[in-house]
Design an enzyme around this catalytic site. Structure first.
Site, PDB file in Angstrom:
ATOM      1  CG  ASP A  61      -0.313  -0.520   2.483  1.00  0.00           C
ATOM      2  OD1 ASP A  61       0.927  -0.396   2.616  1.00  0.00           O
ATOM      3  OD2 ASP A  61      -1.023  -1.049   3.345  1.00  0.00           O
ATOM      4  CG  HIS A 111      -5.592  -2.470   8.639  1.00  0.00           C
ATOM      5  ND1 HIS A 111      -5.564  -1.105   8.828  1.00  0.00           N
ATOM      6  CD2 HIS A 111      -4.323  -2.874   8.891  1.00  0.00           C
ATOM      7  CE1 HIS A 111      -4.355  -0.717   9.166  1.00  0.00           C
ATOM      8  NE2 HIS A 111      -3.581  -1.776   9.219  1.00  0.00           N
ATOM      9  CD  GLU A 134      -8.265   0.743   7.589  1.00  0.00           C
ATOM     10  OE1 GLU A 134      -8.348  -0.175   8.434  1.00  0.00           O
ATOM     11  OE2 GLU A 134      -7.453   1.692   7.695  1.00  0.00           O
TER      12      GLU A 134
HETATM   13  P1  PGA Z   1       2.535  -1.894  12.537  1.00  0.00           P
HETATM   14  O1  PGA Z   1       1.472  -1.841  11.363  1.00  0.00           O
HETATM   15  O2  PGA Z   1       3.535  -2.927  12.185  1.00  0.00           O
HETATM   16  O3  PGA Z   1       3.153  -0.503  12.551  1.00  0.00           O
HETATM   17  O4  PGA Z   1       1.793  -2.222  13.790  1.00  0.00           O
HETATM   18  C1  PGA Z   1       0.798  -2.998  10.999  1.00  0.00           C
HETATM   19  C2  PGA Z   1      -0.380  -2.678  10.116  1.00  0.00           C
HETATM   20  O5  PGA Z   1      -1.045  -1.649  10.315  1.00  0.00           O
HETATM   21  O6  PGA Z   1      -0.661  -3.479   9.215  1.00  0.00           O
END
Ligand code: PGA
Length: 239
Positions: free
Chosen positions: A68, A137, A142
């Site tokens: 993304d 997510h 989402e």
């Molecule tokens: P994070 O993000 O590793 O910073 O917790 C994970 C995500 O939002 O997929």
């Protein structure tokens, strides 16, 4: 089917996940890899960098597509996922090709459709790395009532905006929209590695393994994929 591997520490989890990459790249040096951003993969990327420098893994024939990118965002913005990947991996390890959706495009829908076509032309993912958000997510898919199959422009959930606000200083505008890989390219992956760390993920991991497929928990759809391994540390496992 999700195979669950609980490691004693984050460092152990990084080594375990790096072993999966070592095996994958040995078996198929020109693997197509899906890569993720966020705090969690940083230790894994550091482990891959050390092993690559030590000559233990060779990524030079591998191609990557990231999950993304914020929208709109300039690639040179320090919080763009392009900048993140350059800083934490691409400037240190040589890959044959690294692709991330273009957060500067004037036509995000065409960008998404083009990205899906590129992934398909590459033959889909041999190994796709996913994290999980506190709201369940994957990529920036989402929780919603229905989901586009292809990659899409998505309004970020409030939980996600709050969780990611830690990366933005007060004078920086935090994007509230993103380009996210969709479920089709994710589910076309031959093998998926979900990598999770930290006590703040324990609640969502508990829900992920409660024996249900939740329509409002995109990560729970992974139960339907034939080859998913989740590597997590004790804190995230809630044990
Ligand atoms: P994070 O993000 O590793 O910073 O917790 C994970 C995500 O939002 O997929």
């Amino acid at each position: 089917m999700i195979k669950k591997i609980v490691c004693d520490s984050y460092e152990d989890a990084c080594r375990y996940a790096a072993d999966i990459y070592a095996g994958q790249l040995k078996a198929k040096p020109d693997s197509v890899l899906g890569l993720a951003t966020g705090s969690t993969p940083i230790g894994l990327y550091n482990e891959l960098i050390s092993r690559s420098r030590a000559g233990l893994i060779d990524f030079s024939r591998a191609r990557t597509f990231n999950l993304d990118e914020y929208y709109p965002i300039k690639a040179t913005h320090p919080q763009s996922y392009r900048a993140f990947m350059e800083e934490h991996l691409f400037s240190k390890v040589k890959f044959a090709d690294t692709r991330i959706m273009n957060g500067e495009t004037a036509d995000p829908h065409a960008e998404c459709a083009g990205y899906d076509a590129q992934i398909e032309a590459a033959g889909g993912f041999d190994l796709l790395l996913l994290g999980i958000g506190v709201n369940g997510h994957i990529a920036f898919i989402e929780p919603a009532a229905s989901y586009p199959l292809g990659s899409y422009l998505v309004d970020l959930a409030e939980d996600t905006i709050v969780a990611n606000s830690r990366f933005f200083s007060e004078d920086e505008t935090q994007p509230v929209i993103a380009l996210s890989m969709g479920l089709s390219p994710i589910f076309m992956a031959k093998r998926i590695l979900m990598f999770v760390s930290g006590a703040n993920k324990a609640d969502i991991i508990k829900k992920l393994f409660d024996g249900y497929l939740h329509t409002d928990l995109p990560a729970s759809f992974l139960h339907l994929h034939p080859d998913v391994t989740i590597v997590l540390d004790k804190a995230a496992s809630g044990e």
